[in-house]
Design a protein around this motif. Sequence first.
Motif, PDB file in Angstrom:
ATOM      1  N   UNK A 281       0.862  -1.282   0.119  1.00 37.23           N
ATOM      2  CA  UNK A 281      -0.053  -0.113  -0.023  1.00 37.23           C
ATOM      3  C   UNK A 281       0.831   1.290   0.005  1.00 37.23           C
ATOM      4  N   UNK A 282       1.758   1.435   0.844  1.00 30.10           N
ATOM      5  CA  UNK A 282       2.693   2.394   0.959  1.00 30.10           C
ATOM      6  C   UNK A 282       3.361   2.831  -0.248  1.00 30.10           C
ATOM      7  N   UNK A 283       4.154   1.728  -1.056  1.00 30.45           N
ATOM      8  CA  UNK A 283       4.785   1.945  -2.276  1.00 30.45           C
ATOM      9  C   UNK A 283       3.835   2.290  -3.260  1.00 30.45           C
ATOM     10  N   UNK A 284       2.597   1.879  -3.311  1.00 26.31           N
ATOM     11  CA  UNK A 284       1.641   2.213  -4.425  1.00 26.31           C
ATOM     12  C   UNK A 284       1.107   3.541  -4.359  1.00 26.31           C
ATOM     13  N   UNK A 285       1.190   3.947  -3.110  1.00 25.30           N
ATOM     14  CA  UNK A 285       0.557   5.359  -3.046  1.00 25.30           C
ATOM     15  C   UNK A 285       1.791   6.457  -3.404  1.00 25.30           C
ATOM     16  N   UNK A 286       2.981   6.464  -2.491  1.00 24.83           N
ATOM     17  CA  UNK A 286       3.901   7.213  -2.803  1.00 24.83           C
ATOM     18  C   UNK A 286       4.726   7.319  -3.974  1.00 24.83           C
ATOM     19  N   UNK A 287       5.166   6.145  -4.759  1.00 25.01           N
ATOM     20  CA  UNK A 287       5.870   6.405  -5.851  1.00 25.01           C
ATOM     21  C   UNK A 287       5.162   6.626  -7.238  1.00 25.01           C
ATOM     22  N   UNK A 288       3.575   6.349  -7.347  1.00 21.88           N
ATOM     23  CA  UNK A 288       3.211   6.966  -8.454  1.00 21.88           C
ATOM     24  C   UNK A 288       2.620   8.545  -8.346  1.00 21.88           C
ATOM     25  N   UNK A 289       2.218   8.807  -7.152  1.00 20.07           N
ATOM     26  CA  UNK A 289       1.862  10.125  -6.959  1.00 20.07           C
ATOM     27  C   UNK A 289       3.128  11.187  -7.216  1.00 20.07           C
ATOM     28  N   UNK A 290       4.316  10.762  -6.701  1.00 17.53           N
ATOM     29  CA  UNK A 290       5.515  11.432  -6.963  1.00 17.53           C
ATOM     30  C   UNK A 290       5.880  11.553  -8.441  1.00 17.53           C
ATOM     31  N   UNK A 291       5.689  10.483  -9.259  1.00 16.80           N
ATOM     32  CA  UNK A 291       6.161  10.362 -10.682  1.00 16.80           C
ATOM     33  C   UNK A 291       5.341  11.336 -11.360  1.00 16.80           C
ATOM     34  N   UNK A 292       3.634  11.284 -10.845  1.00 12.03           N
ATOM     35  CA  UNK A 292       2.799  12.433 -11.894  1.00 12.03           C
ATOM     36  C   UNK A 292       3.140  13.639 -11.697  1.00 12.03           C
ATOM     37  N   UNK A 293       3.576  14.104 -10.316  1.00 13.28           N
ATOM     38  CA  UNK A 293       3.962  15.379 -10.150  1.00 13.28           C
ATOM     39  C   UNK A 293       5.067  15.789 -10.793  1.00 13.28           C
ATOM     40  N   UNK A 294       6.117  14.951 -11.236  1.00 10.66           N
ATOM     41  CA  UNK A 294       7.323  15.336 -11.719  1.00 10.66           C
ATOM     42  C   UNK A 294       7.355  15.261 -13.308  1.00 10.66           C
ATOM     43  N   UNK A 295       6.317  14.758 -13.794  1.00  6.24           N
ATOM     44  CA  UNK A 295       6.105  14.625 -15.271  1.00  6.24           C
ATOM     45  C   UNK A 295       5.482  16.134 -15.530  1.00  6.24           C
ATOM     46  N   UNK A 296       4.932  16.872 -14.582  1.00  4.23           N
ATOM     47  CA  UNK A 296       4.504  18.201 -14.952  1.00  4.23           C
ATOM     48  C   UNK A 296       5.767  19.120 -14.991  1.00  4.23           C
ATOM     49  N   UNK A 297       6.519  18.838 -14.414  1.00  7.45           N
ATOM     50  CA  UNK A 297       7.807  19.855 -13.945  1.00  7.45           C
ATOM     51  C   UNK A 297       8.512  20.310 -15.203  1.00  7.45           C
ATOM     52  N   UNK A 298       8.670  19.448 -16.116  1.00 12.06           N
ATOM     53  CA  UNK A 298       9.274  20.054 -17.352  1.00 12.06           C
ATOM     54  C   UNK A 298       8.601  20.950 -18.302  1.00 12.06           C
ATOM     55  N   UNK A 299       7.280  21.088 -18.094  1.00  9.87           N
ATOM     56  CA  UNK A 299       6.536  22.017 -18.736  1.00  9.87           C
ATOM     57  C   UNK A 299       6.947  23.463 -18.136  1.00  9.87           C
ATOM     58  N   UNK A 300       6.992  23.654 -16.813  1.00 10.18           N
ATOM     59  CA  UNK A 300       7.538  25.061 -16.303  1.00 10.18           C
ATOM     60  C   UNK A 300       8.827  25.310 -16.471  1.00 10.18           C
ATOM     61  N   UNK A 301       9.928  24.043 -16.544  1.00 11.36           N
ATOM     62  CA  UNK A 301      11.367  24.497 -16.761  1.00 11.36           C
ATOM     63  C   UNK A 301      11.753  23.189 -17.554  1.00 11.36           C
ATOM     64  N   UNK A 302      12.050  23.373 -18.788  1.00 12.00           N
ATOM     65  CA  UNK A 302      12.355  22.142 -19.458  1.00 12.00           C
ATOM     66  C   UNK A 302      13.805  21.485 -18.981  1.00 12.00           C
ATOM     67  N   UNK A 303      14.693  21.920 -17.998  1.00  5.17           N
ATOM     68  CA  UNK A 303      15.895  21.176 -17.790  1.00  5.17           C
ATOM     69  C   UNK A 303      15.184  20.420 -16.423  1.00  5.17           C
ATOM     70  N   UNK A 304      14.278  20.567 -16.017  1.00  9.96           N
ATOM     71  CA  UNK A 304      13.700  19.589 -15.208  1.00  9.96           C
ATOM     72  C   UNK A 304      13.319  18.163 -15.696  1.00  9.96           C
ATOM     73  N   UNK A 305      13.565  18.233 -17.200  1.00 12.21           N
ATOM     74  CA  UNK A 305      13.212  17.030 -17.752  1.00 12.21           C
ATOM     75  C   UNK A 305      14.241  15.799 -17.147  1.00 12.21           C
ATOM     76  N   UNK A 306      15.476  16.081 -16.985  1.00 14.90           N
ATOM     77  CA  UNK A 306      16.310  15.346 -16.531  1.00 14.90           C
ATOM     78  C   UNK A 306      16.111  14.630 -15.277  1.00 14.90           C
ATOM     79  N   UNK A 307      15.659  15.100 -14.172  1.00 17.59           N
ATOM     80  CA  UNK A 307      15.426  14.277 -13.000  1.00 17.59           C
ATOM     81  C   UNK A 307      14.093  13.568 -13.367  1.00 17.59           C
ATOM     82  N   UNK A 308      13.218  14.347 -14.090  1.00 14.06           N
ATOM     83  CA  UNK A 308      12.021  13.498 -14.326  1.00 14.06           C
ATOM     84  C   UNK A 308      12.232  12.287 -15.081  1.00 14.06           C
ATOM     85  N   UNK A 309      13.135  12.149 -16.006  1.00 16.97           N
ATOM     86  CA  UNK A 309      13.474  10.997 -16.746  1.00 16.97           C
ATOM     87  C   UNK A 309      13.946   9.819 -15.973  1.00 16.97           C
TER      88      UNK A 309
END
Length: 402
Positions: A281-309
């Motif tokens: 339960x803990x893994x399936x909550x934390x990891x997907x939500x964190x990934x979803x937020x990180x996918x939005x980051x490059x739209x604001x600043x393209x260099x954030x694509x590196x940590x997103x990848x």
Amino acid sequence: MFDRRPPSPVFEYYCYQATVSFGFFSPIFTLFLLDRGLTYTAISSLSMLYAVLTVVGEIPTGYVCDRIGRRNSLLAGSAFMTVSIFGFAVVESYLGLAALYVLWTLSLVFRSGSGDAWLYDTLEAELDEGRFAHVRGRGQSVRQAVTVVAMLAGGVLYGIDPTYPFVASGVLNGAGVFVLFALPKNRQYADGNEDDTHFTVLEALPVLRDRLTRPPLRSFVLYAALFFGVVEAANTYVQPISTETLGVPVASMGLLYAAFTGVSAVASYYAGAVKDRLGVRGAMVAVPVALGVSLLAPVAWPLLAFPTFFALKGSRSLLHPIVTQHVNDHVESVGRATVLSAVSMAYALVRLPLYLLGGVVADAATPVLAVGVLGAVFLAGVAVVRSVSSPVGGVDSGPTSG
């Protein structure tokens, strides 16, 4: 001692995992297709073809696996994969590439349920099925270690000739056919003939209904399908964003992908430890939500694509063994490959609209925006699934009684 000196079946499984790497061409595959004259929408259509064929083929091939034996299915998958990889070195037309995708899909659907079913049943019969996430994760780490070396060579080979990475990868995957002959057969499915259990097509249908349309797997599979679907769709744009937006030289893509794989290998290696620490339960909550937020980051600043990848690659490797063990824990041995193939079919169904959405947005705007849109859709989907039902209800994970 289990970790330091793996038993023979586990060691042979690790050897097999070393041969199923696509590292030679994975850092340049999208670039290779773009060089063939394909648009993002055309590439997405090939991915959709793969997803559709997965939907059509998963349950039949899973059933065949339960009938002819796990190892025989793996042999068929490796043979089909080797032929398809060599094909990419010579085929240039869209229709020819589509035919190779058909062969590729046939290979993957033969592997999808049979590999995990073989490993789980082998551990259950000879060692300890509770070690599945650990062994599966470490096997994935072996594959990723080989992939790192192959990726470093793949960028160089692509610079010499775009077809060389596919030739090298075909040789490596072809070696897997020979390795599989050393893999022991599951005793109950030694030659696809069960000792006392006869699993027919009519018996397969209620197994799927009972396991996948009711708790505890119903919402869990949907939630996992949404996660893996977004990961696969977003992966399409890693290479064009890296080379076109971030300015990474094509020759250096192998090095970048080797770094991605190193992170993935570490994540996979500790999948069992994360499961023990956080629970399913803990893994399936934390990891997907964190990934979803990180996918939005490059739209604001393209260099954030590196940590997103890096997050994109690592999160999938971390959750895949955990998700697979949770599904295995709620399925009996008889029909296990059929159910696992049905789960893969659900994953493919969810990927279909995500592939199309990403391709259309990338052609109309930019690949960066496509990744951001996928992230927004993913977070919205997570909210909907969790509002309807908890993906992991009751106890975190545990085998059901036979």
